[in-house]
Enzyme design. Structure first.
Site: not given
Ligand code: NMX
Ligand code: MLT
Length: 419
Positions: A229, A259, A305, A314, A360
């Site tokens: 964002s 996100h 994350h 948080r 979250d």
């Molecule tokens: N559950 C299952 N798989 C996961 C999760 C999770 N919570 N987190 C990461 N992975 C997987 C990810 O999908 C990826 O799989 P693939 O290789 O098949 O594409 C692999 O692990 C490697 O990902 P990472 O490098 O650990 O994570 P990345 O930096 O790409 O993404 C998030 C970060 C936050 C997008 C990811 O951890 C996620 O999808 N979490 C669940 C959604 C979430 O909680 N988002 C909120 C973030 C905070 N916010 O408010 O913005």
């Molecule tokens: C945020 O608060 O923006 C989330 O934790 C996602 C991020 O830092 O990438």
């Protein structure tokens, strides 16, 4: 008052940056690998952010203050801190609160636009539509069109930013009441502060809910510059688009399930657990439920994350709130059980680089307890708070004269031939 303080500070910051550029302009601070180019630019140090930093093992640090040392301050105070780098004294707090109150009027056209939208519109679509509609009243655009010098544009960015923050609680509360058939809009109450007034306009009177809103709107304020964002907003703002268009752009990114929308997804998931087991399950059953979800190719929302490699402070602040105020709530107890189960499951699966909870994972269970049960509204709350960080970053970037964002992309053909 705020403009005066920032005028002095921006001059000092500009001089500092000029000196850094003169002394160190050609030094290398990051190398870029092919994996990073295909991997969402993860870890590349390619932009500055003065308002906050995120450390992998400590989480959010706002202007040098680790989150846990300032999580008790109000949203108004944190906005001042983000902008100026200092905690406000009592006069400065009153000044910010007065500015928010002075600019509180929501133009009528906003309500007409929102009422004309399809009834099943997502609250985030309604919010970003309302915000970008306010472009028509942008002082920044007016001043830009009248030819004010580029070096002064931050002042009008700040003015639009304060206007937007002043009306956001009323617009967001109006969306809640309209979208979920809660009855007429509730009039703003000038004696209340920013977060109390928001709780009041939503229609919630419980004092502990007001405390939760104060905490909620503080905790989501900023997360350095590279999150979807902030980065999207700042990219749009770098083209000298108005604060209204820029903030709306960033919030459209916040509305994605990886996100900010993860808070909605997370509570949905917790309620699915409760429904499936007709109550709080055993740890073993919960573990299996998580494995089934992962095996179905779905993520566990609220965990993982891109930067953090620890439990998000948080999340910890929300858990502390829950333990103090809603200890025996069943939904909250499932959230606590997930915290005991999910990290080891994700570690065993071996994909997520960070198995720990993010912001979250817990917030929805607290809102749900106090009766804010419409979980597709939750990202709107995140948005009101995040607008503070985005606006502060935008004002500072404009003050520092940061130019239009334009990184270089390459084709796969180029990589094949050149690397
Ligand atoms: N559950 C299952 N798989 C996961 C999760 C999770 N919570 N987190 C990461 N992975 C997987 C990810 O999908 C990826 O799989 P693939 O290789 O098949 O594409 C692999 O692990 C490697 O990902 P990472 O490098 O650990 O994570 P990345 O930096 O790409 O993404 C998030 C970060 C936050 C997008 C990811 O951890 C996620 O999808 N979490 C669940 C959604 C979430 O909680 N988002 C909120 C973030 C905070 N916010 O408010 O913005
Ligand atoms: C945020 O608060 O923006 C989330 O934790 C996602 C991020 O830092 O990438």
């Amino acid at each position: 008052m705020l403009q005066k303080i920032l005028s002095q500070k921006i001059n000092i910051w500009q001089e500092e940056v000029q000196k850094i550029l003169a002394d160190k302009g050609e030094k290398i601070i990051s190398e870029v690998t092919v994996s990073q180019v295909y991997g969402g630019m993860r870890g590349i140090k390619g932009l500055t952010c003065e308002t906050s930093a995120v450390s992998a093992d400590k989480g959010l640090i706002i202007r040098g203050y680790p989150l846990s040392t300032v999580s008790h301050i109000s949203p108004e105070e944190v906005f001042y801190l983000l902008l100026t780098g200092e905690l406000p004294d009592p006069d400065a707090i009153v000044d910010i609160q007065d500015q928010f109150k002075l600019n509180q009027h929501v133009p009528d056209y906003i309500w007409r636009i929102l009422e004309a939208m399809p009834k099943k519109s997502h609250p985030m679509t309604m919010l970003s539509t309302a915000i970008q509609s306010m472009q028509v009243d942008s002082i920044f655009v007016e001043k830009y069109n009248s030819g004010v010098p580029k070096t002064d544009l931050w002042k009008w960015t700040l003015e639009d930013g304060i206007k937007l923050l002043s009306v956001l609680p009323e617009i967001a509360a109006g969306i809640y009441r309209m979208r979920f058939n809660k009855g007429d809009r509730i009039k703003s109450e000038r004696t209340l502060d920013w977060s109390e007034n928001f709780a009041h306009m939503l229609g919630f009177q419980d004092e502990n809910f007001k405390k939760l809103m104060r905490l909620y709107l503080m905790l989501h304020c900023d997360h350095e510059g590279g999150n979807v964002s902030a980065f999207s907003s700042l990219t749009v703002a770098s083209a000298l688009s108005s604060p209204y268009l820029s903030v709306a752009a960033g919030l459209n990114g916040l509305a994605g399930p990886l996100h900010g929308l993860a808070n909605q997804e997370c509570l949905k998931f917790v309620l699915e657990v409760q429904e499936h087991f007709k109550g709080a399950p055993s740890k073993e059953d919960l573990k299996q439920f998580c494995w089934d979800r992962l095996d179905g190719g779905r993520v566990i929302p609220g965990y993982g994350h891109a930067v953090l490699r620890c439990s998000d402070p948080r999340f910890t602040a929300f858990i502390d709130f829950g333990e103090k105020y809603i200890k025996n709530d069943e939904v909250f107890s499932i959230v606590q059980s997930l915290f005991e189960v999910v990290p080891s499951v994700l570690q065993k699966q071996g994909k997520a680089k960070n198995p720990w909870p993010n912001v979250d994972a817990a917030s929805g269970s607290l809102l749900y307890h106090y009766g804010l049960k419409e979980f597709n509204y939750y990202t709107v709350l995140f948005s009101i708070s995040r607008a503070m960080g985005i606006i502060a970053q935008m004002v500072i970037n404009r003050g520092m004269g940061i130019p239009i964002t334009r990184p270089k992309s390459v084709t796969t053909e180029w990589i094949k031939n050149n690397i």
